[in-house]
Design a protein around this motif. Structure first.
Motif, PDB file in Angstrom:
ATOM      1  N   CYS A  21      -3.242  -8.613   4.342  1.00  0.00           N
ATOM      2  CA  CYS A  21      -1.979  -8.393   3.668  1.00  0.00           C
ATOM      3  C   CYS A  21      -2.178  -7.206   2.662  1.00  0.00           C
ATOM      4  CB  CYS A  21      -1.310  -9.592   2.646  1.00  0.00           C
ATOM      5  SG  CYS A  21      -1.174 -11.020   3.918  1.00  0.00           S
ATOM      6  N   PRO A  22      -1.219  -6.494   2.078  1.00  0.00           N
ATOM      7  CA  PRO A  22      -1.522  -5.474   1.124  1.00  0.00           C
ATOM      8  C   PRO A  22      -2.088  -6.122  -0.232  1.00  0.00           C
ATOM      9  CG  PRO A  22       0.796  -5.320   2.140  1.00  0.00           C
ATOM     10  CD  PRO A  22       0.030  -6.562   2.721  1.00  0.00           C
TER      11      PRO A  22
ATOM     12  N   CYS B  12      -2.585   3.151   4.373  1.00  0.00           N
ATOM     13  CA  CYS B  12      -2.245   2.823   2.900  1.00  0.00           C
ATOM     14  C   CYS B  12      -1.191   1.671   3.235  1.00  0.00           C
ATOM     15  CB  CYS B  12      -1.725   3.978   2.207  1.00  0.00           C
ATOM     16  SG  CYS B  12      -0.744   3.300   0.583  1.00  0.00           S
ATOM     17  N   LYS B  13      -1.472   0.629   2.426  1.00  0.00           N
ATOM     18  CA  LYS B  13      -0.406  -0.530   2.475  1.00  0.00           C
ATOM     19  C   LYS B  13       0.566  -0.820   1.227  1.00  0.00           C
ATOM     20  CE  LYS B  13      -3.284  -3.313   5.793  1.00  0.00           C
ATOM     21  NZ  LYS B  13      -4.223  -4.356   5.834  1.00  0.00           N
ATOM     22  N   CYS B  15      -0.446  -1.255  -2.111  1.00  0.00           N
ATOM     23  CA  CYS B  15      -0.585  -2.352  -2.842  1.00  0.00           C
ATOM     24  C   CYS B  15      -0.815  -1.740  -4.328  1.00  0.00           C
ATOM     25  CB  CYS B  15      -1.812  -3.118  -2.465  1.00  0.00           C
ATOM     26  SG  CYS B  15      -3.510  -2.094  -2.663  1.00  0.00           S
ATOM     27  N   TYR B  38       5.480   0.725   4.602  1.00  0.00           N
ATOM     28  CA  TYR B  38       4.972   0.624   3.201  1.00  0.00           C
ATOM     29  C   TYR B  38       5.302   1.859   2.526  1.00  0.00           C
ATOM     30  CZ  TYR B  38       2.348  -3.506   4.608  1.00  0.00           C
ATOM     31  OH  TYR B  38       2.139  -4.772   5.448  1.00  0.00           O
ATOM     32  N   ASP B  63      -8.168  -1.004   1.623  1.00  0.00           N
ATOM     33  CA  ASP B  63      -8.119  -0.639   3.229  1.00  0.00           C
ATOM     34  C   ASP B  63      -8.615   0.835   3.289  1.00  0.00           C
ATOM     35  OD1 ASP B  63      -6.046  -2.571   3.972  1.00  0.00           O
ATOM     36  OD2 ASP B  63      -5.106  -2.102   2.196  1.00  0.00           O
TER      37      ASP B  63
END
Lengths: 252, 75
Positions: A21-22, B12-13, B15, B38, B63
């Motif tokens: 997950c992020p 990239c997520k 976060c 995202y 990530d």
């Protein structure tokens, strides 16, 4: 004018998007393990034992020979691997539901026998993969799907501090608790993980590193708020530091 | 421009742990979405010159989406 890369990711880390997950800090822990193995030059003879939980997909992200162990039994499988292949560097990578709950017997006895293996224990205070149930390390008052009113001392007992328990056992050569919430802590974590593998390489005994990590999804927090919770709630209960270091004890 | 930060937008997520780690405070959340849906992290072009190249953002990225380059002028 030329550009020199400052960041170099180790080759053992497979260039592939992760399923995490992020904001999940498994990624940081994977990278620290990869860097430690690369720095020590033991990638070619390393055998990883992955556990059940989010960390099960370790073999997708690290280009190592990997054995998949049943739930909680990674230290027992690692014992077998190490005894069959004593020249190999063997490590397990486990979460807190896996290691501190169902695998409690295996980890205690593996440490007590002083098996020459390394255990990387990622503690995020919940069962992450199955939907955020209460784990033995869930903090008092923390709400999870199986303790919706918050963990209660009278009903569920106090969270287990694994690093202190492992440090008290006879076969443990190195035991530390680190966090990866800030840059400073990441640097310390890198050093601790490297030490743990070095102790195995030197044949000193069992080495254990507990990594405090976040689970933003199951904590119902944003990744940045979850990262702050590590400093405000987790570190006061799970103090960072080295709890056992046989090299330091020998000097005294 | 002493350093340049490259974000792999497809990784990239969003976060924003890099935003928290950046001592210069130049990383921001973009209004653009990547293919995963995202909102990605980015450094506005005009603020890239404030980057010191410490690579704290890359150290905190779970990530592996960030690569930092130091730029050296040829003598």
């Amino acid at each position: 004018m030329q550009e020199i890369p400052v960041t170099r990711y180790p080759e053992v880390l497979i260039d592939r998007p992760t399923h995490y997950c992020p904001g999940c800090q498994h990624g940081i822990a994977h990278r620290l393990v990869a860097e430690a193995l690369t720095d020590l030059g033991v990638v070619e003879r390393t055998i990883a034992v992955s556990s059940i939980g989010c960390s099960v997909f370790l073999y997708n992200y690290l280009n190592l020979d990997t054995v998949e162990a049943p739930h909680g039994r990674a230290p027992a499988v690692a014992t077998g691997v190490k005894r069959a292949r004593p020249e190999a560097i063997v490590f397990t990578y486990q979460g807190d539901g896996d290691l501190a709950s169902i695998g409690m017997a295996e980890i205690i006895h593996c440490a007590n026998r002083g098996e020459r293996v390394t255990v990387i224990f990622v503690n995020n205070t919940v069962y992450g993969m199955t939907g955020g149930q209460m784990a033995p390390t869930t903090l008092l008052g923390q709400k999870t799907t199986t303790c919706p009113g918050g963990r209660c001392l009278e009903r569920e007992g106090a969270p287990i501090r694994m690093a202190e328990i492992i440090a008290s056992l006879g076969g443990t050569a190195y035991c530390a608790r680190v966090a990866v919430n800030t840059v400073k802590n990441v640097m310390r974590a890198k050093k601790a993980i490297r030490n743990a593998f070095q102790y195995q390489l030197d044949g000193k005994g069992f080495s254990f590193v507990e990594v405090l990590a976040t689970c933003p999804t199951n904590w119902r927090l944003s990744p940045t708020a979850a990262n702050e919770r590590v400093a405000t709630e987790m570190i006061p209960y799970f103090p960072l530091g080295t709890f056992q270091d046989c090299a330091a004890t020998e000097e005294v | 421009m002493p350093a340049r930060v490259q974000f792999r937008e497809d990784r990239c997520k969003g976060c924003l742990l890099c935003v928290q780690a950046c001592p210069s405070g130049i990383i921001l959340q973009s209004s653009r979405f990547n293919q995963l849906g995202y909102k990605i992290a980015e450094i506005p072009h005009e603020r890239m010159q404030e980057c010191k190249g410490c690579a704290f953002c890359a150290l905190m990225c779970p990530d592996y989406a960030i690569t930092v380059f130091k730029i050296e002028e040829d003598a």
